[in-house]
Design a protein around this motif. Structure first.
Motif, PDB file in Angstrom:
ATOM      1  N   THR A 263       0.904  -1.184  -0.063  1.00  0.00           N
ATOM      2  CA  THR A 263      -0.064  -0.066  -0.055  1.00  0.00           C
ATOM      3  C   THR A 263       0.919   1.300  -0.097  1.00  0.00           C
ATOM      4  OG1 THR A 263      -1.707  -1.295   1.344  1.00  0.00           O
ATOM      5  CG2 THR A 263      -1.864   1.296   1.302  1.00  0.00           C
ATOM      6  N   SER A 264       2.176   1.377   0.833  1.00  0.00           N
ATOM      7  CA  SER A 264       2.884   2.200   0.823  1.00  0.00           C
ATOM      8  C   SER A 264       3.435   2.598  -0.584  1.00  0.00           C
ATOM      9  CB  SER A 264       3.770   2.113   1.826  1.00  0.00           C
ATOM     10  OG  SER A 264       4.561   1.184   1.525  1.00  0.00           O
ATOM     11  N   LYS A 265       3.821   1.459  -1.437  1.00  0.00           N
ATOM     12  CA  LYS A 265       4.343   1.843  -2.667  1.00  0.00           C
ATOM     13  C   LYS A 265       3.525   2.434  -3.588  1.00  0.00           C
ATOM     14  CE  LYS A 265       7.422  -2.215  -2.373  1.00  0.00           C
ATOM     15  NZ  LYS A 265       7.847  -3.393  -3.024  1.00  0.00           N
ATOM     16  N   LEU A 266       1.918   2.216  -3.382  1.00  0.00           N
ATOM     17  CA  LEU A 266       0.855   2.771  -4.325  1.00  0.00           C
ATOM     18  C   LEU A 266       0.684   4.330  -3.959  1.00  0.00           C
ATOM     19  CD1 LEU A 266      -1.793   0.130  -4.164  1.00  0.00           C
ATOM     20  CD2 LEU A 266      -0.124   0.481  -6.061  1.00  0.00           C
ATOM     21  N   ASP A 267       1.507   4.780  -3.018  1.00  0.00           N
ATOM     22  CA  ASP A 267       1.236   6.154  -2.805  1.00  0.00           C
ATOM     23  C   ASP A 267       2.328   7.082  -3.604  1.00  0.00           C
ATOM     24  OD1 ASP A 267      -0.151   5.815  -0.369  1.00  0.00           O
ATOM     25  OD2 ASP A 267       1.238   5.830   0.952  1.00  0.00           O
ATOM     26  N   ILE A 268       3.361   6.455  -4.007  1.00  0.00           N
ATOM     27  CA  ILE A 268       4.259   7.047  -5.215  1.00  0.00           C
ATOM     28  C   ILE A 268       3.416   7.504  -6.355  1.00  0.00           C
ATOM     29  CG2 ILE A 268       6.264   6.990  -6.070  1.00  0.00           C
ATOM     30  CD1 ILE A 268       7.388   5.162  -4.053  1.00  0.00           C
ATOM     31  N   PRO A 269       2.908   6.364  -6.833  1.00  0.00           N
ATOM     32  CA  PRO A 269       2.317   7.027  -8.315  1.00  0.00           C
ATOM     33  C   PRO A 269       0.982   7.980  -8.256  1.00  0.00           C
ATOM     34  CG  PRO A 269       1.696   4.420  -7.686  1.00  0.00           C
ATOM     35  CD  PRO A 269       3.004   5.181  -6.835  1.00  0.00           C
ATOM     36  N   GLY A 270       0.437   7.690  -6.931  1.00  0.00           N
ATOM     37  CA  GLY A 270      -0.551   8.681  -6.578  1.00  0.00           C
ATOM     38  C   GLY A 270      -0.129  10.163  -6.512  1.00  0.00           C
ATOM     39  N   SER A 271       1.028  10.149  -5.939  1.00  0.00           N
ATOM     40  CA  SER A 271       1.354  11.667  -5.621  1.00  0.00           C
ATOM     41  C   SER A 271       1.990  12.213  -6.925  1.00  0.00           C
ATOM     42  CB  SER A 271       2.767  11.658  -4.452  1.00  0.00           C
ATOM     43  OG  SER A 271       2.466  10.998  -3.349  1.00  0.00           O
ATOM     44  N   LEU A 272       2.596  11.251  -7.712  1.00  0.00           N
ATOM     45  CA  LEU A 272       2.935  11.768  -9.014  1.00  0.00           C
ATOM     46  C   LEU A 272       1.625  12.047  -9.791  1.00  0.00           C
ATOM     47  CD1 LEU A 272       5.559   9.051 -10.115  1.00  0.00           C
ATOM     48  CD2 LEU A 272       6.009  11.414  -9.472  1.00  0.00           C
ATOM     49  N   LEU A 273       0.656  11.503  -9.766  1.00  0.00           N
ATOM     50  CA  LEU A 273      -0.736  11.941 -10.369  1.00  0.00           C
ATOM     51  C   LEU A 273      -0.964  13.307  -9.889  1.00  0.00           C
ATOM     52  CD1 LEU A 273      -2.877  11.089 -12.495  1.00  0.00           C
ATOM     53  CD2 LEU A 273      -4.256   9.994 -10.340  1.00  0.00           C
ATOM     54  N   VAL A 274      -1.030  13.518  -8.761  1.00  0.00           N
ATOM     55  CA  VAL A 274      -1.365  15.021  -8.066  1.00  0.00           C
ATOM     56  C   VAL A 274      -0.363  15.931  -8.692  1.00  0.00           C
ATOM     57  CG1 VAL A 274      -1.354  16.410  -6.048  1.00  0.00           C
ATOM     58  CG2 VAL A 274      -2.201  14.146  -5.996  1.00  0.00           C
ATOM     59  N   PHE A 275       0.851  15.593  -8.739  1.00  0.00           N
ATOM     60  CA  PHE A 275       1.838  16.739  -9.569  1.00  0.00           C
ATOM     61  C   PHE A 275       1.413  17.002 -10.940  1.00  0.00           C
ATOM     62  CE2 PHE A 275       4.418  15.767  -5.966  1.00  0.00           C
ATOM     63  CZ  PHE A 275       4.823  17.050  -5.424  1.00  0.00           C
ATOM     64  N   VAL A 276       0.974  15.897 -11.852  1.00  0.00           N
ATOM     65  CA  VAL A 276       0.489  16.013 -13.039  1.00  0.00           C
ATOM     66  C   VAL A 276      -0.740  16.715 -13.176  1.00  0.00           C
ATOM     67  CG1 VAL A 276      -0.333  14.662 -15.144  1.00  0.00           C
ATOM     68  CG2 VAL A 276       1.560  13.965 -13.941  1.00  0.00           C
ATOM     69  N   LEU A 277      -1.854  16.797 -12.443  1.00  0.00           N
ATOM     70  CA  LEU A 277      -2.943  17.426 -12.482  1.00  0.00           C
ATOM     71  C   LEU A 277      -2.643  18.754 -12.009  1.00  0.00           C
ATOM     72  CD1 LEU A 277      -5.418  15.067 -10.739  1.00  0.00           C
ATOM     73  CD2 LEU A 277      -5.325  15.422 -13.181  1.00  0.00           C
ATOM     74  N   LEU A 278      -1.537  19.116 -11.054  1.00  0.00           N
ATOM     75  CA  LEU A 278      -1.251  20.493 -10.861  1.00  0.00           C
ATOM     76  C   LEU A 278      -0.742  21.206 -12.065  1.00  0.00           C
ATOM     77  CD1 LEU A 278      -1.218  22.650  -8.416  1.00  0.00           C
ATOM     78  CD2 LEU A 278       0.971  21.408  -8.007  1.00  0.00           C
ATOM     79  N   GLY A 279       0.031  20.409 -12.716  1.00  0.00           N
ATOM     80  CA  GLY A 279       0.746  21.003 -13.907  1.00  0.00           C
ATOM     81  C   GLY A 279      -0.161  21.222 -14.759  1.00  0.00           C
ATOM     82  N   PHE A 280      -1.538  20.578 -15.394  1.00  0.00           N
ATOM     83  CA  PHE A 280      -2.379  21.054 -16.109  1.00  0.00           C
ATOM     84  C   PHE A 280      -3.260  22.229 -15.692  1.00  0.00           C
ATOM     85  CE2 PHE A 280      -2.273  16.502 -17.608  1.00  0.00           C
ATOM     86  CZ  PHE A 280      -2.219  16.445 -19.009  1.00  0.00           C
ATOM     87  N   VAL A 281      -3.301  22.475 -14.406  1.00  0.00           N
ATOM     88  CA  VAL A 281      -3.914  23.609 -13.777  1.00  0.00           C
ATOM     89  C   VAL A 281      -3.112  24.592 -13.935  1.00  0.00           C
ATOM     90  CG1 VAL A 281      -5.123  24.656 -11.813  1.00  0.00           C
ATOM     91  CG2 VAL A 281      -5.684  22.152 -12.253  1.00  0.00           C
TER      92      VAL A 281
END
Length: 289
Positions: A263-281
């Motif tokens: 579960t802790s390893k799944l936090d890494i792609p989730g954090s990267l997805l947040v940065f990607v969405l932030l870049g689109f915004v």
């Protein structure tokens, strides 16, 4: 020049084909010889029992197995010999060495020239990588087998306790409990009890030796508990049940720890997805500057 390249490609393909053939030949189960099997059963306990495949192995493969320092407990758990481990690692390394060579020869036939150092370094790196992958495959297979063995030991503890509650003796309880279930784990336990019976040893000593050989201390606990059954009587039944419950709790704790790690390893792609969405915004505002 074309003939040299074609010869190199054909030679590399023949080497790879030979390696694949030898690997498949070693992985296919072979029928054991009856004579060596009977001699292994009647050997004294101080003598190491060699397997039939080890007896057929050439000397260079035995030397390679000693040089590679194979994980003996993991190999004993999954039923492989050091010679089979060495052969799989060497064949994997050979395939890794041949792959960049064949790729370089194919590119040369297509008219794409590469420096000589590129296929050499690629062959060395691929050979090391393939050998490491073969070693990790053995380790991972042993880890899965160890987890399965521990779960089977839990059931074996309960079965032995039930046999004791049915007024059976310690030795008879161990043998009858091993005959109840199927599977490779109980087959290994039955084999150890059969060897103890033929060599007139105590079964708990044979179980302890098997536990030390394959690295499963939980199986040795069964023998340690049953060793004191002659003097403690009914207390052994409670000890077996409590040990089975403790082992189940330990397995459950280990499974929860593994689940939390995944579960802790799944936090890494989730954090990267947040940065990607932030870049689109943020990008439209930055583009207007």
């Amino acid at each position: 020049m074309l003939n040299w390249q074609l010869t190199l490609a054909v030679s590399g393909g023949a080497v790879v084909g030979l390696g694949v053939f030898l690997m498949v030949r070693e992985l296919l189960p072979a029928s054991p010889a009856l004579g060596p099997a009977l001699r292994r059963l009647h050997q004294p306990p101080t003598v190491v029992r060699p397997s039939a495949s080890a007896a057929r192995s050439p000397e260079w493969l035995t030397g390679a197995a000693r040089w590679l320092r194979p994980p003996h407990r993991q190999l004993a758990l999954i039923g492989q010999t050091p010679e089979q481990y060495a052969l799989s690692v060497l064949l994997s390394a050979l395939i890794g060495v041949a792959t960049p060579t064949l790729a370089g020869a194919f590119l040369a036939m297509m008219g794409v020239g590469l420096p000589f150092v590129v296929p050499v370094l690629g062959s060395l790196g691929a050979g090391f990588l393939f050998a490491l992958v073969a070693h990790q495959a053995v380790v991972q297979k042993a880890d899965r087998a160890r987890e399965e063995f521990r779960l089977a030991v839990c059931a074996y503890l309960d079965l032995v306790a039930l046999q004791l509650s049915a007024a059976h003796g310690p030795v008879q309880s161990l043998e009858r409990a091993a005959e109840v279930c199927d599977g490779w784990v109980f087959e290994r336990i039955r084999e150890a009890l059969r060897i103890a019976q033929m060599q007139m040893h105590s079964p708990w000593e044979e179980l302890r030796d098997l536990a030390d050989k394959i690295g499963i201390p939980e199986l040795g606990d069964v023998g340690a508990i049953m060793r004191s059954s002659g003097s403690e009587g009914a207390q052994v039944h409670d000890t077996l049940r409590s040990r089975a419950d403790a082992l189940r709790d330990q397995i459950r704790t280990d499974d929860l720890a593994k689940a939390e790690a995944v579960t802790s390893k799944l936090d890494i792609p989730g954090s990267l997805l947040v940065f990607v969405l932030l870049g689109f915004v943020v990008y439209p505002f930055l583009a207007r500057l």
